[in-house]
Enzyme design. Structure first.
Site, mmCIF file in Angstrom:
data_model
loop_
_atom_site.group_PDB
_atom_site.id
_atom_site.type_symbol
_atom_site.label_atom_id
_atom_site.label_comp_id
_atom_site.label_asym_id
_atom_site.label_seq_id
_atom_site.Cartn_x
_atom_site.Cartn_y
_atom_site.Cartn_z
ATOM 1 N N ASP A 13 -69.009 -78.646 -18.898
ATOM 2 C CA ASP A 13 -69.987 -79.468 -18.646
ATOM 3 C C ASP A 13 -70.350 -80.298 -19.743
ATOM 4 O OD1 ASP A 13 -70.000 -78.532 -15.972
ATOM 5 O OD2 ASP A 13 -71.100 -76.856 -16.821
ATOM 6 N N LYS A 16 -67.139 -84.340 -20.741
ATOM 7 C CA LYS A 16 -65.572 -84.849 -21.127
ATOM 8 C C LYS A 16 -65.475 -85.973 -20.238
ATOM 9 C CE LYS A 16 -64.373 -80.723 -19.911
ATOM 10 N NZ LYS A 16 -65.558 -79.864 -19.898
ATOM 11 N N HIS A 41 -66.464 -83.085 -12.961
ATOM 12 C CA HIS A 41 -66.461 -84.207 -13.990
ATOM 13 C C HIS A 41 -67.479 -84.935 -13.350
ATOM 14 C CE1 HIS A 41 -63.863 -82.991 -17.029
ATOM 15 N NE2 HIS A 41 -62.631 -83.589 -16.236
ATOM 16 N N GLN A 224 -62.771 -77.248 -18.098
ATOM 17 C CA GLN A 224 -63.445 -76.144 -18.526
ATOM 18 C C GLN A 224 -63.545 -76.412 -20.134
ATOM 19 O OE1 GLN A 224 -64.347 -73.877 -16.594
ATOM 20 N NE2 GLN A 224 -63.258 -74.150 -14.756
HETATM 21 P P1 GDP Z 1 -67.774 -82.417 -17.769
HETATM 22 O O1 GDP Z 1 -67.255 -81.542 -16.858
HETATM 23 O O2 GDP Z 1 -67.602 -82.125 -19.300
HETATM 24 O O3 GDP Z 1 -67.125 -83.640 -17.790
HETATM 25 O O4 GDP Z 1 -69.091 -82.671 -17.834
HETATM 26 P P2 GDP Z 1 -70.132 -82.743 -16.568
HETATM 27 O O5 GDP Z 1 -69.608 -84.384 -15.889
HETATM 28 O O6 GDP Z 1 -70.284 -81.743 -15.391
HETATM 29 O O7 GDP Z 1 -71.551 -82.849 -17.075
HETATM 30 C C1 GDP Z 1 -72.191 -83.506 -18.062
HETATM 31 C C2 GDP Z 1 -73.444 -84.030 -17.552
HETATM 32 O O8 GDP Z 1 -73.922 -84.879 -18.469
HETATM 33 C C3 GDP Z 1 -73.024 -84.960 -16.335
HETATM 34 O O9 GDP Z 1 -74.318 -84.949 -15.602
HETATM 35 C C4 GDP Z 1 -73.219 -86.425 -17.055
HETATM 36 O O10 GDP Z 1 -73.552 -87.578 -16.232
HETATM 37 C C5 GDP Z 1 -74.179 -86.389 -18.175
HETATM 38 N N1 GDP Z 1 -74.122 -86.763 -19.373
HETATM 39 C C6 GDP Z 1 -72.919 -86.875 -20.117
HETATM 40 N N2 GDP Z 1 -72.975 -87.512 -21.239
HETATM 41 C C7 GDP Z 1 -74.516 -87.878 -21.206
HETATM 42 C C8 GDP Z 1 -75.095 -88.439 -22.380
HETATM 43 O O11 GDP Z 1 -74.934 -88.829 -23.409
HETATM 44 N N3 GDP Z 1 -76.517 -88.449 -21.986
HETATM 45 C C9 GDP Z 1 -76.799 -88.090 -20.616
HETATM 46 N N4 GDP Z 1 -78.299 -88.008 -20.545
HETATM 47 N N5 GDP Z 1 -76.388 -87.566 -19.931
HETATM 48 C C10 GDP Z 1 -75.023 -87.322 -20.139
#
Ligand code: GDP
Length: 431
Positions: A13, A16, A41, A224
């Protein structure tokens, strides 16, 4: 050299997906190399609608990109078809021209999900997403798995296996007091969905290597994250696949010689879903409330797949160093810089551990050792200014610049991109 790898370097999370989505612009192919639909994601489309991807690669909303689900992944046909239907509802059409699935990817069968359910009601409970991921990878290692190739090659065999395995698991379900599965109904539904995926199934390793030879560029996207890696993570609170750069080679069938860029994504708010040690975990309810954010917002700290509130803590650079060491990370992406002020007037950053009287610069290699360690912190001032509209590093408040520079100095890897909000354009790119 044309393969860029993007991996999570914490506990998942990290954000990515939105960076993979952004980098997809510069790549011809986006390829998922590990895991199943247990991760999620979140990408935000230009029109502001958000879009949850579980197994589909992040290039799916880009008309120019071919998306590959590699042999290192595991496929649940029912879930994948739901994802494909959801994408098409959002105006993203998917066909053989923009999606390919490796014929060597393993199929998650209904009884795999049942085995996860059985495990969760028993004493070996692990708090999994009950997606059948661990049982399917176990079958793969046992050499008793069923791969995507069966769909076009021998569908009758798949029908027999699905039905007989449900019958087997029903006996275990009875003994555990769980509802039995309707063999005919579930088998029919499963086969109908599997058949729909037949047209996407192909030799993706050959395809990828041919495209690489032609000079095309591939973005290898990991699901992950480092601490959940089956080998290098905090075993046994891990996932069942390789989440590191090593997983790219085995999970896509491309050589290391093609990899020229490794991007590690870390989030300024350290989060974790599920059990396992978490040395820098925060328990203060007031801070947690601010850090979780409003649950109806796309960037709240709740799981994309599970909806569970994530466990949260202080940024752990000692753990990130281990991830960067193993991945050979050349660039670091830092997300959620805009959330740092939620920690309070100051923020703690873990720069090392102390264990049994010894200082450790890099976090230890085992869950029990993490549990025995005390994090060593540096305290930095935060800022109150809203930074979500800033696009140039030099325009950030001095405290925010110092925060980023402190991270770079400690891990000795440059921070090349910074997330200042969840939207696609809310990024500072440093040149
Ligand atoms: P992933 O599985 O690594 O792609 O991550 P997720 O999408 O599950 O979680 C990342 C969360 O952080 C999501 O809700 C995104 O919208 C949010 N997010 C990612 N980058 C940023 C950021 O720079 N600022 C903010 N406020 N939210 C972010």
């Amino acid at each position: 050299m044309p393969v860029t790898v993007i991996v999570g370097e914490q506990r998942g999370d990290e954000g990515k997906g939105r960076f993979a989505d952004m980098l997809a612009d510069e790549h011809d192919i986006v390829a998922r190399f590990n895991g199943g639909a247990n991760a999620g994601h979140t990408v935000v489309l230009p029109d502001g609608r958000d879009f949850a991807l579980h197994l589909l690669p992040s290039g799916i909303a880009h008309p120019h990109a071919v998306n590959v689900i590699g042999n290192g992944t595991v496929v649940d046909p029912i879930k994948l078809n739901i994802e494909i239907a959801d994408a098409s509802e959002k105006g993203v059409d998917i066909d053989e021209g923009n999606l390919m699935i490796s014929s060597a990817a393993h199929l998650i069968l209904p009884h795999h999900i049942s085995l996860d359910e059985l495990r969760e009601v028993g004493s070996a409970k692990q708090g999994t997403t009950k997606s059948g991921i661990a049982p399917v990878y176990a079958d793969k290692a046992m050499r008793s798995g069923v791969r995507m190739e069966v769909i076009n090659n021998d569908i009758d065999r798949l029908v027999n296996i699905v039905a007989s395995k449900i019958e087997e698991t029903n006996e275990q379900r009875c003994a555990a007091g769980l509802d039995v599965i309707d063999v005919n109904e579930v088998t029919d539904r499963y086969i109908t969905n599997a058949v729909l995926l037949g047209r996407f199934t192909t030799d993706t390793a050959l395809y990828l290597n041919r495209r690489l030879k032609q000079g095309d560029r591939v973005l290898a996207e990991g699901a992950q994250a480092f601490l959940l890696d089956i080998d290098h993570g905090m075993y046994d609170a891990v996932t069942s696949s390789s989440t590191t750069v090593g997983g790219v080679m085995t999970g896509l069938g491309v050589s290391h010689q093609h990899i020229d860029r490794v991007i590690g994504v870390s989030k300024a708010v350290q989060s974790h879903v599920g059990g396992g040690p978490f040395a820098t975990e925060i328990t203060d309810e007031g801070v947690l409330e601010r850090l979780h954010g409003r649950l109806d917002q796309v960037d709240s700290e709740t799981g994309t797949t599970t909806g569970r509130k994530r466990r949260l803590g202080h940024l752990d650079l000692a753990a990130i160093k281990r991830a960067q060491m193993t991945n050979g990370t050349g660039e670091m992406v830092l997300t959620k810089l805009d959330w740092v002020s939620r920690y309070g007037e100051t923020v703690l950053i873990c720069t090392g551990y102390e264990r049994k009287g010894k200082s450790l610069e890099v976090s230890p290699d085992a869950a029990y050792k993490i549990q025995q360690s005390t994090p060593q912190y540096t305290e930095l001032p935060t800022w109150q200014q809203d930074i979500s509209a800033i696009r140039d590093f030099g325009d950030l408040p001095p405290e925010a610049q110092r925060y980023v520079e402190f991270i770079e100095e400690t891990v000795d890897v440059p921070v090349t991109m910074i997330g200042v909000g969840p939207r696609r354009d809310q990024v500072i790119v440093r040149t």
